[in-house]
Scaffold this active site. Structure first.
Site, PDB file in Angstrom:
ATOM      1  N   GLU A  37       0.769  -1.260   0.000  1.00  0.00           N
ATOM      2  CA  GLU A  37       0.053   0.029   0.022  1.00  0.00           C
ATOM      3  C   GLU A  37       0.775   1.259  -0.024  1.00  0.00           C
ATOM      4  OE1 GLU A  37      -2.805   0.401   3.234  1.00  0.00           O
ATOM      5  OE2 GLU A  37      -3.406   2.154   2.380  1.00  0.00           O
ATOM      6  N   ARG A 263       5.666 -12.898   9.678  1.00  0.00           N
ATOM      7  CA  ARG A 263       5.974 -11.639   9.266  1.00  0.00           C
ATOM      8  C   ARG A 263       7.493 -11.484  10.103  1.00  0.00           C
ATOM      9  NH1 ARG A 263       2.372  -7.985   9.551  1.00  0.00           N
ATOM     10  NH2 ARG A 263       3.795  -5.869   9.794  1.00  0.00           N
ATOM     11  N   LYS A 273       4.291   0.982   9.360  1.00  0.00           N
ATOM     12  CA  LYS A 273       4.388   2.209   8.898  1.00  0.00           C
ATOM     13  C   LYS A 273       3.835   3.489   9.470  1.00  0.00           C
ATOM     14  CE  LYS A 273       3.181   0.045   5.096  1.00  0.00           C
ATOM     15  NZ  LYS A 273       2.632  -0.180   3.739  1.00  0.00           N
TER      16      LYS A 273
HETATM   17  P1  ATP Z   1       2.844  -2.219   8.067  1.00  0.00           P
HETATM   18  O1  ATP Z   1       2.191  -2.832   9.014  1.00  0.00           O
HETATM   19  O2  ATP Z   1       4.162  -1.690   8.195  1.00  0.00           O
HETATM   20  O3  ATP Z   1       2.091  -0.981   7.811  1.00  0.00           O
HETATM   21  P2  ATP Z   1       1.590  -3.489   5.983  1.00  0.00           P
HETATM   22  O4  ATP Z   1       1.281  -4.798   5.926  1.00  0.00           O
HETATM   23  O5  ATP Z   1       0.458  -2.569   6.040  1.00  0.00           O
HETATM   24  O6  ATP Z   1       2.659  -3.132   6.768  1.00  0.00           O
HETATM   25  P3  ATP Z   1       1.641  -3.381   2.902  1.00  0.00           P
HETATM   26  O7  ATP Z   1       2.150  -2.161   2.019  1.00  0.00           O
HETATM   27  O8  ATP Z   1       0.300  -3.927   3.146  1.00  0.00           O
HETATM   28  O9  ATP Z   1       2.059  -2.981   4.347  1.00  0.00           O
HETATM   29  O10 ATP Z   1       2.686  -4.617   2.832  1.00  0.00           O
HETATM   30  C1  ATP Z   1       2.753  -5.084   1.627  1.00  0.00           C
HETATM   31  C2  ATP Z   1       3.385  -6.599   1.574  1.00  0.00           C
HETATM   32  O11 ATP Z   1       4.466  -6.765   2.484  1.00  0.00           O
HETATM   33  C3  ATP Z   1       2.145  -7.429   2.310  1.00  0.00           C
HETATM   34  O12 ATP Z   1       2.206  -8.468   1.592  1.00  0.00           O
HETATM   35  C4  ATP Z   1       2.624  -7.658   3.779  1.00  0.00           C
HETATM   36  O13 ATP Z   1       2.242  -8.892   4.287  1.00  0.00           O
HETATM   37  C5  ATP Z   1       4.067  -7.620   3.582  1.00  0.00           C
HETATM   38  N1  ATP Z   1       4.663  -7.448   4.905  1.00  0.00           N
HETATM   39  C6  ATP Z   1       4.457  -6.248   5.649  1.00  0.00           C
HETATM   40  N2  ATP Z   1       5.219  -6.197   6.595  1.00  0.00           N
HETATM   41  C7  ATP Z   1       5.814  -7.525   6.804  1.00  0.00           C
HETATM   42  C8  ATP Z   1       7.007  -8.085   7.706  1.00  0.00           C
HETATM   43  N3  ATP Z   1       6.981  -7.436   8.732  1.00  0.00           N
HETATM   44  N4  ATP Z   1       7.329  -9.017   7.400  1.00  0.00           N
HETATM   45  C9  ATP Z   1       7.035  -9.796   6.159  1.00  0.00           C
HETATM   46  N5  ATP Z   1       6.297  -9.184   5.313  1.00  0.00           N
HETATM   47  C10 ATP Z   1       5.697  -8.157   5.678  1.00  0.00           C
HETATM   48 MG    MG Z   2      -1.137  -3.516   4.976  1.00  0.00          MG
END
Ligand code: ATP
Ligand code: MG
Length: 565
Positions: A37, A263, A273
């Site tokens: 995102e 994760r 984020k």
């Molecule tokens: P955040 O919680 O940091 O905002 P998010 O999951 O909302 O992260 P996205 O942009 O939706 O951020 O994530 C893109 C991809 O990265 C998704 O498939 C998510 O599962 C993966 N991802 C995010 N954080 C991690 C992590 N700590 N370890 C592994 N994969 C991750």
């Molecule tokens: Mg997300």
């Protein structure tokens, strides 16, 4: 792509894909995607997902799509889209022409929603957001049906069209899936599919005033693109029934398989984020690319290499149990890579002046220095030596304790690549008593660092020649947080655990000449100090700034060992 990554280790996703290929599922195709995102910069957790998705595709002659999940216009920005693309590329991955945006599918997603309504699988609900929450129930209590659940199809179609036409204010109605308000899985209790949001979108402008929810847009985007394996983190496990439900209701071109993995969590780091944005907005760091940030942009600026990060991601493996990886492992991977590639140079961070009394006033010698003992191909260079030098302040003690083998009054040490010198006098500031200069003598017979009479010294110091050395600012970084898990205390704000000493700026450093800007990507090992890189943002040709990438050894590991169990 050149990679020094460890040999691929088996993991459960590699196994699933291997079995699917054996069974010729998906006609033997492997299509993965990384779906960020664009609401912030990528962090090291994302790197794990990027490495996993792109590597799985590459290993199986498949492709990996980069798809922006841009369904939330109020938090998303073009700046983030561009930074994400740059970061994925920098990590060494290529999506070719497979760049997509969920917003490209808005029209199709809308048509699918109309179809759900026609099939009696979705309805317009006019409860307020608060009422929707109340009706949803809890983990122990079933939800209650919305009073709008049985709206006739024609009325739903009309209302949904008018939602889309902008007739209603934000929050007046939502489109919900009609699934099961008594489901033990809260995600299945008539989840919201569309909301009214009168906000401009960074790509679609004002074309839309209703936006699809992630849980609706995501499976459909996967299906439209023909993704075969939709790999996501464990918190989406409970969303999988909804993922499958949506795809089962609609005539989609494919039905991808969602697979969840644990994760990455890293000690002394926060990884959401939202929290990283808070650090930026509160001015606790200088920006998303502050070298202390766990963002890819921060790590790049700090001097971490793509190979080190990819190697780290391979090493931590892929599992289904949540755990926290020690930051020391990431630093280990960085050291391991830099050790092979970074040229050694001499830099004095906290200078102490040394005058060699018996060295000729005007003489400047050029001495041979080895660029990297790990790699003879990196050759040698010449460093100037003269009567006035700088050494590291901490390499001298007037009254040395036992086991301090470096310079002290009357003591002899080796200057790296140069000569043995002996301290014969100390000049102090009369007012403060601080040592401001050392008077030394050198032994001309020891040129190159060895005494023909075989006498030994116990220390070898780095140094620079005062007249030729260049000035630099050097920034030393420590962990951004004082606690291994800054999130663990539910009653305390994670911001209260920011390490106040995470940045130390040294402004009077002296570097051997010809340094700033040279070397691959401006990366060096400053002998005995650590790995450093030119700060690409704040450096000027006449005023270089260096970031300490990582220390030579982990001082924390030692402290931890020394700590009482
Ligand atoms: P955040 O919680 O940091 O905002 P998010 O999951 O909302 O992260 P996205 O942009 O939706 O951020 O994530 C893109 C991809 O990265 C998704 O498939 C998510 O599962 C993966 N991802 C995010 N954080 C991690 C992590 N700590 N370890 C592994 N994969 C991750
Ligand atoms: Mg997300």
């Amino acid at each position: 792509m050149t990679t020094t990554a460890a040999a691929p280790a088996p993991n459960f996703i590699r196994q699933i894909i291997a079995e699917d290929l054996k069974a010729n599922k998906n006609d033997g195709r492997v299509v993965t995607r990384f779906p960020p995102e664009p609401n912030g910069y990528l962090h090291i957790g994302h790197a794990k997902s990027i490495c996993l998705n792109f590597t799985l595709a590459a290993e199986n002659r498949g492709v990996c799509h980069l798809r922006f999940d841009d369904t939330n216009p109020t938090k998303e920005e073009v700046e983030y889209v561009e930074s994400i693309k740059a970061d994925v590329r920098w990590l060494g991955f290529d999506w070719g022409d497979k760049l997509f945006f969920a917003s490209d599918y808005f029209a199709q997603l809308y048509r699918y929603a109309v179809q759900l309504i026609k099939n009696g699988k979705a309805y317009v609900c006019s409860l307020t957001p608060e009422e929707i929450r109340q009706y949803r129930g809890t983990l122990t209590e079933p939800g209650r049906d919305s009073p709008y659940r049985n709206r006739p199809v024609a009325e739903n179609l009309d209302l949904f069209a008018r939602m889309r036409a902008g007739e209603f204010p934000d929050g007046a109605h939502v489109l919900r899936a009609g699934i099961d308000m008594a489901s033990p899985n809260l995600n299945m209790r008539d989840p919201v599919l569309y909301r009214i949001l009168k906000a401009s979108h960074h790509r679609t402008g004002d074309n839309w005033c209703i936006y699809p929810m992630y849980d609706y847009a995501h499976p459909l985007s996967d299906a439209i693109e023909g993704i075969t394996h939709s790999i996501c983190t464990l918190e989406f496990e409970d969303h999988r029934p909804l993922y499958d439900w949506i795809l089962d209701q609609l005539p989609v071109p494919s039905h991808p398989q969602q697979i969840e993995f644990a994760r990455l969590n890293l000690s002394y780091t926060v990884m959401s984020k939202r929290k990283l944005l808070k650090l930026v907005n509160e001015g606790l760091v200088s920006g998303w690319d502050d070298p202390r940030m766990p963002t890819i942009a921060g790590m790049r600026r700090r001097g971490y290499t793509p190979a080190a990060i990819r190697n780290f991601c391979e090493r931590i493996g892929v599992g289904r149990r949540d755990n926290t990886v020690d930051l020391a492992l990431l630093e280990y991977c960085v050291r391991e890579d830099l050790n092979k590639h970074a040229p050694r140079v001499m830099a004095v961070l906290r200078p102490l002046k040394v005058v060699i009394e018996n060295y000729p006033e005007e003489l400047v010698e050029e001495l041979d220095a080895v660029n990297n003992p790990e790699d003879p191909n990196m050759g040698t260079r010449r460093v100037p030596f003269s009567r006035v030098l700088y050494i590291e302040r901490e390499d001298f003690l007037e009254d040395p304790p036992k086991k301090f083998y470096r310079l002290a009054p009357g003591r002899e040490v080796r200057l790296r690549y140069a000569y043995f010198i002996k301290c014969v006098g100390v000049v102090k500031d009369e007012a403060t008593g601080e040592v401001v200069e050392l008077r030394c003598t050198y032994d001309p017979e020891t040129r190159g660092g060895y005494a023909p009479d075989g006498r030994q010294v116990k220390a070898t110091l780095h140094w620079v020649s005062a007249a030729q050395a260049g000035p630099a600012e050097v920034r030393l970084y420590d962990r951004l947080f004082t606690k291994p898990n800054p999130d663990e205390d539910k009653d305390a704000d994670f911001l209260s655990f920011v390490n106040p000493n995470s940045l130390e700026t040294l402004t009077s450093c002296r570097l051997e000449p010809g340094l700033a800007g040279a070397g691959p990507a401006g990366l060096y090992q400053f002998e005995r100090q650590g790995y450093f890189c030119v700060d690409t943002k704040d450096s000027a040709p006449s005023a270089p700034v260096f970031n300490r990438t990582v220390t030579l050894k982990d001082p924390w590991a030692k402290l931890m060992q020394a700590a009482p169990k």
